[in-house]
Design an enzyme around this catalytic site. Structure first.
Site, PDB file in Angstrom:
ATOM      1  N   SER A   3     -14.713 -11.312  28.400  1.00 51.51           N
ATOM      2  CA  SER A   3     -15.446 -10.375  27.560  1.00 51.51           C
ATOM      3  C   SER A   3     -15.615  -9.119  28.338  1.00 51.51           C
ATOM      4  O   SER A   3     -15.684  -9.165  29.504  1.00 51.51           O
ATOM      5  CB  SER A   3     -16.917 -10.927  27.246  1.00 51.51           C
ATOM      6  N   HIS A  47     -22.659  -7.076  25.478  1.00 51.03           N
ATOM      7  CA  HIS A  47     -23.144  -8.513  25.479  1.00 51.03           C
ATOM      8  C   HIS A  47     -23.067  -9.029  27.005  1.00 51.03           C
ATOM      9  O   HIS A  47     -23.599 -10.158  27.379  1.00 51.03           O
ATOM     10  CB  HIS A  47     -22.828  -9.508  24.462  1.00 51.03           C
TER      11      HIS A  47
HETATM   12  N1  ARG Z   1     -17.817 -13.612  24.199  1.00 44.78           N
HETATM   13  C1  ARG Z   1     -16.885 -14.016  25.190  1.00 44.78           C
HETATM   14  C2  ARG Z   1     -17.360 -13.770  26.429  1.00 44.78           C
HETATM   15  O1  ARG Z   1     -18.496 -13.424  26.731  1.00 44.78           O
HETATM   16  C3  ARG Z   1     -15.425 -13.614  24.445  1.00 44.78           C
HETATM   17  C4  ARG Z   1     -14.947 -14.553  23.419  1.00 44.78           C
HETATM   18  C5  ARG Z   1     -13.766 -13.959  22.930  1.00 44.78           C
HETATM   19  N2  ARG Z   1     -13.296 -15.194  22.294  1.00 44.78           N
HETATM   20  C6  ARG Z   1     -12.102 -15.073  21.636  1.00 44.78           C
HETATM   21  N3  ARG Z   1     -11.734 -16.290  21.183  1.00 44.78           N
HETATM   22  N4  ARG Z   1     -11.142 -14.027  21.746  1.00 44.78           N
HETATM   23  O2  ARG Z   1     -16.536 -13.824  27.491  1.00 44.78           O
END
Ligand code: ARG
Length: 253
Positions: free
Chosen positions: A165, A12
């Site tokens: 992420s 992503h």
């Molecule tokens: N999808 C998020 C990003 O693109 C990361 C989210 C991780 N969230 C969590 N609560 N561990 O950075």
């Protein structure tokens, strides 16, 4: 970084459509506001073909660098776990990143790399946790898929967050640092019963080996036959933003 020419991230983090020139990998960075480390150009990106968007399986991508990067004290590969490695629940691991320090609050300047120690949570237990106080989620629906691994505490408190992420969840296991997971998703950050969910890297060891081995030069192959080597300096939007800032500075100068 899993090899001197390959970096893992989350699928992503790769926004389609993309051109390779849009991406650069910053290796060995510490404070994003103080340019450091090495910038490496990208020669290929492989997004796992099963990835279908947020919360789905296959949130993993391989980035091949244009040329091998020399290892230093701050640029080092991390070992990949074999397919059959099962990280036990409670095992203490570390997540690092430049993401938000809480939901909606980005890391303030000079944006120093952050780290948090978190225990692994059993997959079934993590799935049950996501059903607590979640009436709209059918009890039979599995959120935590076969290729996901959770880490955190039942009452929240510590977690990865937006911008982390693709970064590493590293665990010391039988004396070696292994890349157990890649920061993938969560509900908010550090909320009770909503632990961070990571791509389970062991589920992709074959896929990774296939790509890395096929394109290895003969000199690399002898190195790869030594049981897996590899530390994590992967990245995401924070790196891209950082790079943009650097380029804007250069242009303005
Ligand atoms: N999808 C998020 C990003 O693109 C990361 C989210 C991780 N969230 C969590 N609560 N561990 O950075």
């Amino acid at each position: 970084m899993i090899d001197n020419q390959w970096v893992l991230t989350a699928a992503h983090c790769i926004i389609k459509p993309y051109t390779l020139a849009d991406y650069m990998v910053n290796l060995g960075a510490y404070q994003l506001a103080v340019p450091s480390g090495v910038l490496a150009a990208v020669s290929a990106i492989y997004v796992h073909p099963i990835y279908q968007g947020d919360g789905t399986s296959g949130d993993i991508a391989l980035i091949r660098l244009q040329s091998p990067v020399p290892y230093t004290d701050y640029i080092m590969n991390i070992c990949l776990p074999a397919q059959d490695v099962q990280f036990p629940s409670g095992l203490s691991c570390y997540v690092t990143g430049w993401g938000s320090i809480k939901q909606g609050v980005s890391l303030p300047a000079p944006q120093t790399l952050q780290m948090v120690q978190l225990p692994i949570i059993d997959q079934a237990q993590c799935n049950s946790m996501y059903h607590i106080n979640n009436p709209s989620l059918p009890a039979s629906q599995t959120l935590i898929q076969w290729d996901m691994i959770c880490a955190g505490f039942p009452n929240g408190q510590k977690d990865a967050c937006q911008g982390d992420s693709g970064g590493p969840l590293a665990c010391k296991w039988n004396g070696s640092w292994l890349l157990a997971g890649l920061v993938s998703w969560g509900f908010g950050c550090a909320i009770a019963n909503r632990p961070g969910v990571y791509t389970r890297v062991s589920a992709y060891s074959d896929w990774i080996q296939q790509h890395v081995a096929v394109q290895a030069t003969p000199a690399d192959i002898s190195i790869q036959n030594v049981p897996n080597n590899s530390t994590g300096a992967s990245s995401c939007l924070t790196y891209l933003l950082f790079l943009l800032t650097v380029f804007i500075h250069i242009i303005l100068w």
